[in-house]
Design a protein around this motif. Structure first.
Motif, mmCIF file in Angstrom:
data_model
loop_
_atom_site.group_PDB
_atom_site.id
_atom_site.type_symbol
_atom_site.label_atom_id
_atom_site.label_comp_id
_atom_site.label_asym_id
_atom_site.label_seq_id
_atom_site.Cartn_x
_atom_site.Cartn_y
_atom_site.Cartn_z
ATOM 1 N N PHE A 247 -4.607 -2.575 -2.835
ATOM 2 C CA PHE A 247 -4.847 -1.746 -1.649
ATOM 3 C C PHE A 247 -4.505 -2.598 -0.434
ATOM 4 C CE2 PHE A 247 -7.185 0.276 1.748
ATOM 5 C CZ PHE A 247 -7.213 1.626 1.430
ATOM 6 N N GLU A 248 -3.416 -2.269 0.250
ATOM 7 C CA GLU A 248 -2.953 -3.013 1.426
ATOM 8 C C GLU A 248 -3.511 -2.340 2.685
ATOM 9 O OE1 GLU A 248 -1.235 -5.749 1.602
ATOM 10 O OE2 GLU A 248 0.099 -5.938 -0.143
ATOM 11 N N THR A 249 -4.464 -2.986 3.359
ATOM 12 C CA THR A 249 -5.060 -2.361 4.539
ATOM 13 C C THR A 249 -4.104 -2.313 5.723
ATOM 14 O OG1 THR A 249 -6.016 -4.447 5.316
ATOM 15 C CG2 THR A 249 -7.356 -3.106 3.831
ATOM 16 N N SER A 250 -3.029 -3.104 5.689
ATOM 17 C CA SER A 250 -2.064 -3.105 6.794
ATOM 18 C C SER A 250 -0.845 -2.238 6.495
ATOM 19 C CB SER A 250 -1.613 -4.537 7.092
ATOM 20 O OG SER A 250 -1.038 -5.141 5.945
ATOM 21 N N LEU B 32 -2.088 4.294 3.579
ATOM 22 C CA LEU B 32 -3.148 3.656 2.806
ATOM 23 C C LEU B 32 -3.308 4.320 1.447
ATOM 24 C CD1 LEU B 32 -5.862 3.145 5.581
ATOM 25 C CD2 LEU B 32 -4.194 1.490 4.723
ATOM 26 N N VAL C 81 -7.720 -6.130 -2.807
ATOM 27 C CA VAL C 81 -7.764 -5.538 -1.471
ATOM 28 C C VAL C 81 -7.312 -6.608 -0.485
ATOM 29 C CG1 VAL C 81 -9.183 -4.454 0.303
ATOM 30 C CG2 VAL C 81 -9.664 -4.009 -2.116
ATOM 31 N N GLY D 229 -6.610 -7.855 3.285
ATOM 32 C CA GLY D 229 -7.021 -7.574 4.645
ATOM 33 C C GLY D 229 -5.907 -7.798 5.648
ATOM 34 N N VAL E 48 -11.269 -7.583 6.950
ATOM 35 C CA VAL E 48 -11.050 -6.336 6.217
ATOM 36 C C VAL E 48 -11.732 -5.222 6.997
ATOM 37 C CG1 VAL E 48 -11.391 -5.071 4.066
ATOM 38 C CG2 VAL E 48 -10.985 -7.546 4.004
ATOM 39 N N ASP E 49 -10.984 -4.185 7.331
ATOM 40 C CA ASP E 49 -11.547 -3.058 8.070
ATOM 41 C C ASP E 49 -12.620 -2.375 7.211
ATOM 42 O OD1 ASP E 49 -11.620 -0.021 8.695
ATOM 43 O OD2 ASP E 49 -10.668 -0.902 10.465
ATOM 44 N N GLN F 285 -11.760 1.271 6.076
ATOM 45 C CA GLN F 285 -10.716 1.288 5.049
ATOM 46 C C GLN F 285 -11.261 0.777 3.711
ATOM 47 O OE1 GLN F 285 -7.506 -1.010 6.665
ATOM 48 N NE2 GLN F 285 -6.824 0.605 8.048
ATOM 49 N N LEU F 286 -12.104 -0.239 3.774
ATOM 50 C CA LEU F 286 -12.688 -0.782 2.550
ATOM 51 C C LEU F 286 -13.561 0.263 1.868
ATOM 52 C CD1 LEU F 286 -13.253 -3.130 0.632
ATOM 53 C CD2 LEU F 286 -15.066 -3.886 2.191
ATOM 54 N N ALA G 73 -11.397 2.683 0.162
ATOM 55 C CA ALA G 73 -10.801 2.119 -1.047
ATOM 56 C C ALA G 73 -11.793 2.129 -2.203
ATOM 57 C CB ALA G 73 -10.313 0.693 -0.781
#
Length: 397
Positions: A47-50, A54, A353, A355, A382-383, A386-387, A390
């Motif tokens: 899971f790429e938060t950037s 998403l 995950v 960040g 890590v947002d 978003q986390l 996920a």
């Protein structure tokens, strides 16, 4: 070695054992098993938060490779540097992943070896010893789990009982305790290897008349699943009724002392917010270093999901049952494939995950004002929203 530019040749001990020779004068080895195929994880997702869009994406399995047969190497009149490479009489240098597990460091180590000026010093002499070291540092818990314990078990079973184990001067007490748990008493430890530094210090090198070198279970970034006996032995010491039992655990690093100013800190800037997200999702937040070691093992053996920051604590997934899930939170500039080793060895579901780091670091990389190394160790975050999204995706199996 007769001068700073007199490395005569290089022998990769892993290749030597795998190919069955030929050997040089003063160098012998005995194998105690066969080459096997490495394992595969149950599944892998990232899971790429950037990322612009998403969501979880599959990480393809790496496939398997053939491992190096477990073996014990004997070297006569060996010069031990403490940083990995071992020098034979005449200047031949022994390397390979059993001595230098991270191939990317080899050239720097050989350069340091040439610059050390070994020919100008008469090293301390030791009759015999079994080398138990790691160039990345024998004070790091993860290196003990993945690198040093399997080597120690192999040597325990096949090195003569009167041969001491050559370890670092600063070997931590937790490591001494691990060795005692697998039957190697502290009285058998010869604490003479140099302390960690970036350089090979000639005055701290040792000359060993008969040196034993156990091969590593890790071939760079792959692990030999047949070498897991040491983990099963330690698992058998875990209590059947542990004080703490939880199906989902998050490994907190909040109690660890941060080494301010050291690049290796890799600080997660919003760690407290991340912990709250996991807690709200039903995870039990644990500081494993505060538990007795058998309780730590039992905690992981009974958990179905373990999560935490990229680091040695996640290597405790070695105690997990197959089909359990490991969730790794990581900087976007770092991909620790040692977690791949653990997931493949125990057949785990691996979830990564990644960040984000500050935009100024990314701009600096593009402009050339920030090095790749500095970006690698830059603080990250890590947002939390978003986390949470996920984790809500139910990707634990």
């Amino acid at each position: 070695m007769n001068g700073p530019n007199h490395i005569v040749s290089i022998i990769d001990v892993n290749r030597l054992v795998s190919n069955g020779g030929p050997v040089a004068d003063g160098l012998r080895f005995t194998t105690y098993g066969k080459s096997v195929s490495t394992g595969e994880w149950a599944s892998g997702m990232i899971f790429e938060t950037s990322a612009p869009q998403l969501g979880w994406a599959e990480i393809p399995p790496r496939g398997s490779v053939r491992t190096v047969p477990p073996a014990l190497i004997q070297v006569d009149d060996a010069l031990v540097t403490g940083k990995g490479p071992v020098v034979m009489p005449g200047g031949t240098v022994l390397v390979g992943s059993s001595l230098v597990p991270d191939a990317g460091k080899l050239q720097n180590l050989l350069k340091a070896l040439l610059e050390a000026g070994l020919e100008r010093h008469d090293p301390e002499r030791i009759p015999t010893a079994c080398l138990l070291s790691h160039p990345g540092g024998d004070v790091i818990y993860g290196h003990w789990l993945l690198d040093l314990l399997p080597k120690a078990e192999l040597a325990r079973d096949h090195v003569p009982e009167d041969v001491p184990f050559l370890v670092g001067k600063d070997i931590p007490e937790f490591a001494v305790g691990l060795l005692e748990r697998i039957g190697i008493p502290r009285e058998r430890l010869l604490r003479r290897l140099p302390r960690m530094s970036r350089f090979i210090v000639a005055e701290e090198c040792l000359k060993v008349q008969k040196l034993y070198i156990p091969t590593s279970a890790r071939n760079n970034l792959f692990f030999d699943p047949s070498r897991c006996g040491v983990y099963e032995h330690l698992l058998s010491q875990a209590p059947l009724r542990p004080k703490i039992r939880a199906e989902r655990i998050f490994l907190s690093r909040s109690a660890l002392t941060r080494n301010k100013g050291l690049k290796s800190d890799r600080k997660l800037e919003n760690a407290a917010a991340v912990e709250r997200v996991f807690s709200d999702m039903g995870f039990t937040v644990i500081q494993p270093e505060k538990l007795p070691f058998p309780e730590q093992i039992a905690l992981f053996a009974n958990a179905k999901v373990i999560a935490g920051e990229d680091g040695s604590a996640l290597h405790n997934a070695l105690w997990c049952k197959p089909e359990s899930t490991m969730v790794c939170l990581s900087s976007p500039r770092r991909l620790n494939r040692l977690h791949f080793c653990v997931a493949e060895t125990r057949r785990l579901h691996y979830r990564l995950v990644r960040g984000a780091i500050d935009q100024s670091v990314l701009d600096g990389l593009e402009q050339g004002t920030v090095s790749n190394e500095d970006a690698y160790f830059a603080p990250w975050a890590v947002d939390p929203i978003q986390l949470g999204d996920a984790l809500a995706g139910r990707v634990f199996s």
